[in-house]
Design a protein around this motif. Structure first.
Motif, PDB file in Angstrom:
ATOM      1  N   ALA A 275      37.854  33.445  25.379  1.00  0.00           N
ATOM      2  CA  ALA A 275      38.737  33.070  26.751  1.00  0.00           C
ATOM      3  C   ALA A 275      38.496  34.286  27.447  1.00  0.00           C
ATOM      4  N   LEU A 276      37.818  35.224  27.032  1.00  0.00           N
ATOM      5  CA  LEU A 276      37.599  36.354  27.742  1.00  0.00           C
ATOM      6  C   LEU A 276      36.333  36.239  28.663  1.00  0.00           C
ATOM      7  N   VAL A 277      36.509  36.213  30.016  1.00  0.00           N
ATOM      8  CA  VAL A 277      35.406  36.099  30.999  1.00  0.00           C
ATOM      9  C   VAL A 277      34.166  37.106  30.863  1.00  0.00           C
ATOM     10  N   GLY A 278      33.122  36.382  30.741  1.00  0.00           N
ATOM     11  CA  GLY A 278      31.950  37.307  30.510  1.00  0.00           C
ATOM     12  C   GLY A 278      31.817  37.650  28.804  1.00  0.00           C
ATOM     13  N   GLY A 279      32.897  37.363  28.040  1.00  0.00           N
ATOM     14  CA  GLY A 279      32.685  37.977  26.697  1.00  0.00           C
ATOM     15  C   GLY A 279      32.793  39.468  26.409  1.00  0.00           C
ATOM     16  N   SER A 280      32.878  40.309  27.584  1.00  0.00           N
ATOM     17  CA  SER A 280      32.998  41.594  27.503  1.00  0.00           C
ATOM     18  C   SER A 280      33.962  42.250  28.288  1.00  0.00           C
ATOM     19  N   LEU A 281      34.644  43.399  27.791  1.00  0.00           N
ATOM     20  CA  LEU A 281      35.770  43.972  28.604  1.00  0.00           C
ATOM     21  C   LEU A 281      35.094  44.683  30.020  1.00  0.00           C
ATOM     22  N   ASP A 282      33.490  45.031  29.776  1.00  0.00           N
ATOM     23  CA  ASP A 282      33.100  45.594  31.071  1.00  0.00           C
ATOM     24  C   ASP A 282      32.697  44.672  32.207  1.00  0.00           C
ATOM     25  N   ALA A 283      33.010  43.255  31.827  1.00  0.00           N
ATOM     26  CA  ALA A 283      32.751  42.298  32.879  1.00  0.00           C
ATOM     27  C   ALA A 283      33.913  42.199  33.844  1.00  0.00           C
ATOM     28  N   GLY A 284      35.031  42.849  33.432  1.00  0.00           N
ATOM     29  CA  GLY A 284      36.234  42.326  34.231  1.00  0.00           C
ATOM     30  C   GLY A 284      36.245  42.823  35.739  1.00  0.00           C
ATOM     31  N   LEU A 285      35.948  44.123  35.937  1.00  0.00           N
ATOM     32  CA  LEU A 285      36.025  44.533  37.233  1.00  0.00           C
ATOM     33  C   LEU A 285      35.018  43.947  38.093  1.00  0.00           C
ATOM     34  N   PRO A 286      33.861  43.729  37.730  1.00  0.00           N
ATOM     35  CA  PRO A 286      32.862  42.974  38.875  1.00  0.00           C
ATOM     36  C   PRO A 286      33.272  41.628  38.967  1.00  0.00           C
ATOM     37  N   ALA A 287      33.831  41.068  37.912  1.00  0.00           N
ATOM     38  CA  ALA A 287      34.256  39.597  37.903  1.00  0.00           C
ATOM     39  C   ALA A 287      35.265  39.548  38.971  1.00  0.00           C
ATOM     40  N   LEU A 288      36.391  40.396  38.858  1.00  0.00           N
ATOM     41  CA  LEU A 288      37.545  40.381  39.591  1.00  0.00           C
ATOM     42  C   LEU A 288      36.717  40.493  41.340  1.00  0.00           C
ATOM     43  N   PHE A 289      36.118  41.590  41.708  1.00  0.00           N
ATOM     44  CA  PHE A 289      35.620  41.555  42.742  1.00  0.00           C
ATOM     45  C   PHE A 289      34.695  40.386  43.327  1.00  0.00           C
ATOM     46  N   ALA A 290      34.022  39.790  42.406  1.00  0.00           N
ATOM     47  CA  ALA A 290      33.340  38.790  42.845  1.00  0.00           C
ATOM     48  C   ALA A 290      34.079  37.581  43.291  1.00  0.00           C
ATOM     49  N   GLY A 291      35.172  37.550  43.162  1.00  0.00           N
ATOM     50  CA  GLY A 291      36.027  36.267  43.791  1.00  0.00           C
ATOM     51  C   GLY A 291      36.630  36.645  44.976  1.00  0.00           C
ATOM     52  N   LEU A 292      36.865  38.095  45.436  1.00  0.00           N
ATOM     53  CA  LEU A 292      37.500  38.431  46.517  1.00  0.00           C
ATOM     54  C   LEU A 292      36.979  38.094  47.701  1.00  0.00           C
ATOM     55  N   ASN A 293      35.603  38.193  47.972  1.00  0.00           N
ATOM     56  CA  ASN A 293      34.948  37.952  49.084  1.00  0.00           C
ATOM     57  C   ASN A 293      35.023  36.540  49.534  1.00  0.00           C
ATOM     58  N   PRO A 294      34.544  35.613  48.572  1.00  0.00           N
ATOM     59  CA  PRO A 294      34.795  34.308  48.894  1.00  0.00           C
ATOM     60  C   PRO A 294      36.142  33.603  49.211  1.00  0.00           C
ATOM     61  N   GLU A 295      37.288  34.548  48.495  1.00  0.00           N
ATOM     62  CA  GLU A 295      38.580  33.978  48.832  1.00  0.00           C
ATOM     63  C   GLU A 295      38.906  34.262  50.355  1.00  0.00           C
ATOM     64  N   ARG A 296      38.664  35.717  50.664  1.00  0.00           N
ATOM     65  CA  ARG A 296      38.835  35.926  52.118  1.00  0.00           C
ATOM     66  C   ARG A 296      38.172  35.026  53.219  1.00  0.00           C
TER      67      ARG A 296
END
Length: 387
Positions: free
Chosen positions: A222-243
């Motif tokens: 259930a962990l996106v990207g399968g790694s804890l290191d994926a969290g921050l870039p994954a979070l920011f990846a969704g913010l620009n499309p949202e805006r």
């Protein structure tokens, strides 16, 4: 620099416009007042491929980008059917999973997101922290191979319609001992995950919820990207499309309101048989609103073009500016339309006052106009951080 859409984008705009007008604002209002969802419109948009325009073809999508999804958001809103879950599911969730999910997560979720059979909502906002991920209190901790999530989320859209929720939590970095953001795909029926509907003064077929996570157990995958290191870039990846897509929805709503008002003022006759639109006191405010909407559309186009070109930092600036401009323009357009229609503007029949709550919310969410001004002051004007 070209301001012309490609032939394919033009065809998409025309097709989505036709679909939206076939349903219309009356359908949107009827569903909202009945406490129902726009299930039929969503399903048809999915079948026609409009919900997956930004998803790669190998996962059942159209292979386009946020430019194409912004077209879908804008044209449905311009037909009086602004669908918030377009922002949440195809724009945020699909982008995050496509760019930072594992291959198994892409195969499992993207086809359903593309055809509309699956919806994934997004949970970042918290009662105390807002959307400031540095202060999030929702924590994920390991329990064997599993994860346990505990915390609270608020203003989470569409949980009652979705099979999964993309939860932003914080996990401990073993190398530093500090907490950092991590994303999890949690089934909405998972034990320990409960919700409470928020009563909102916004006419919308999509509901807002408080979300409670009480030791919600999730498997490792259930962990996106399968790694804890994926969290921050994954979070920011969704913010620009949202805006960008929120801005597109606002611009479309502004267009809808101006069209309703100008149709009325061009035919309504008083004072000796002249149309009320012939008076500058009526026409100038509408013209001013139209200018503001068009300016917002230009910034949306710029932001989407930069994002699709992979220029994320520049897209961040333009996306925030687009969201600010569209939020202001949409609120101005709807308010001006109500004023131009007079008493008729406050009726359900004429279909503009029904959008007052939504466009006012657009100046607050998903990021307030004040925080965007903070961002521009700091990152564009080089001012010291004020918060």
């Amino acid at each position: 620099m070209s301001f012309d859409l490609t032939p394919e984008q033009d065809q998409l705009r025309d097709a989505v416009r036709a679909l939206g007008r076939r349903y219309g604002h009356g359908y949107f209002v009827e569903k909202a007042k009945a406490g129902e969802h726009t299930t039929e419109l969503w399903a048809e948009a999915g079948q026609l491929g409009y919900l997956g325009v930004n998803i790669p073809t190998e996962y059942g999508g159209g292979g386009g980008g946020i430019t194409e999804l912004a077209i879908v958001c804008e044209e449905l809103a311009a037909a009086g059917c602004p669908l918030l879950l377009l922002v949440v599911s195809p724009a945020i969730a699909a982008t995050v999973i496509n760019r930072h999910g594992t291959e198994e997560q892409r195969k499992r979720h993207l086809p359903g997101l593309a055809d509309g059979s699956e919806k994934i909502v997004f949970a970042i906002t918290e009662p105390e922290a807002g959307s400031n991920f540095h202060r999030l209190a929702t924590v994920a901790r390991r329990d064997g191979d599993d994860w346990l999530l505990t915390g609270r989320k608020c203003y989470i859209s569409g949980v009652d319609e979705a099979g999964h929720v993309l939860v932003v939590a914080r996990t401990e970095d073993s190398s530093t001992g500090k907490l950092k953001p991590t994303l999890f795909l949690a089934p909405t029926d998972a034990p320990g995950l409960t919700r409470s509907k928020l009563d909102m003064e916004i006419l919308s077929p999509e509901n807002q919820f408080l979300l409670y996570l009480d030791d919600v157990r999730l498997p490792a995958d259930a962990l996106v990207g399968g790694s804890l290191d994926a969290g921050l870039p994954a979070l920011f990846a969704g913010l620009n499309p949202e805006r960008i897509t929120v801005a597109a929805m606002g611009a479309g709503t502004g267009r809808y309101a101006i069209e309703r008002a100008t149709d009325y003022t061009a035919t309504r006759k008083v004072w000796g048989g002249r149309t009320i639109g012939s008076h500058q006191g009526v026409s100038h405010p509408l013209a001013h609103a139209a200018v503001q909407v068009e300016l917002a559309r230009l910034m949306i186009q710029k932001a989407a073009t930069l994002y699709d070109a992979g220029r994320d930092l520049e897209a961040g600036v333009s996306g925030n500016m687009a969201k600010y401009a569209a939020g202001e323009a949409a609120a101005l357009a709807v308010d001006t339309a109500v004023q131009a229609l007079g008493g008729a503007g406050m009726t359900t029949e004429y279909g503009v006052a029904t959008l007052l709550g939504a466009v006012r919310a657009g100046r607050i969410a998903p990021v307030s106009r004040e925080m965007i001004l903070n961002f521009v002051a700091q990152h564009v004007l080089g001012q010291d951080k004020s918060y």
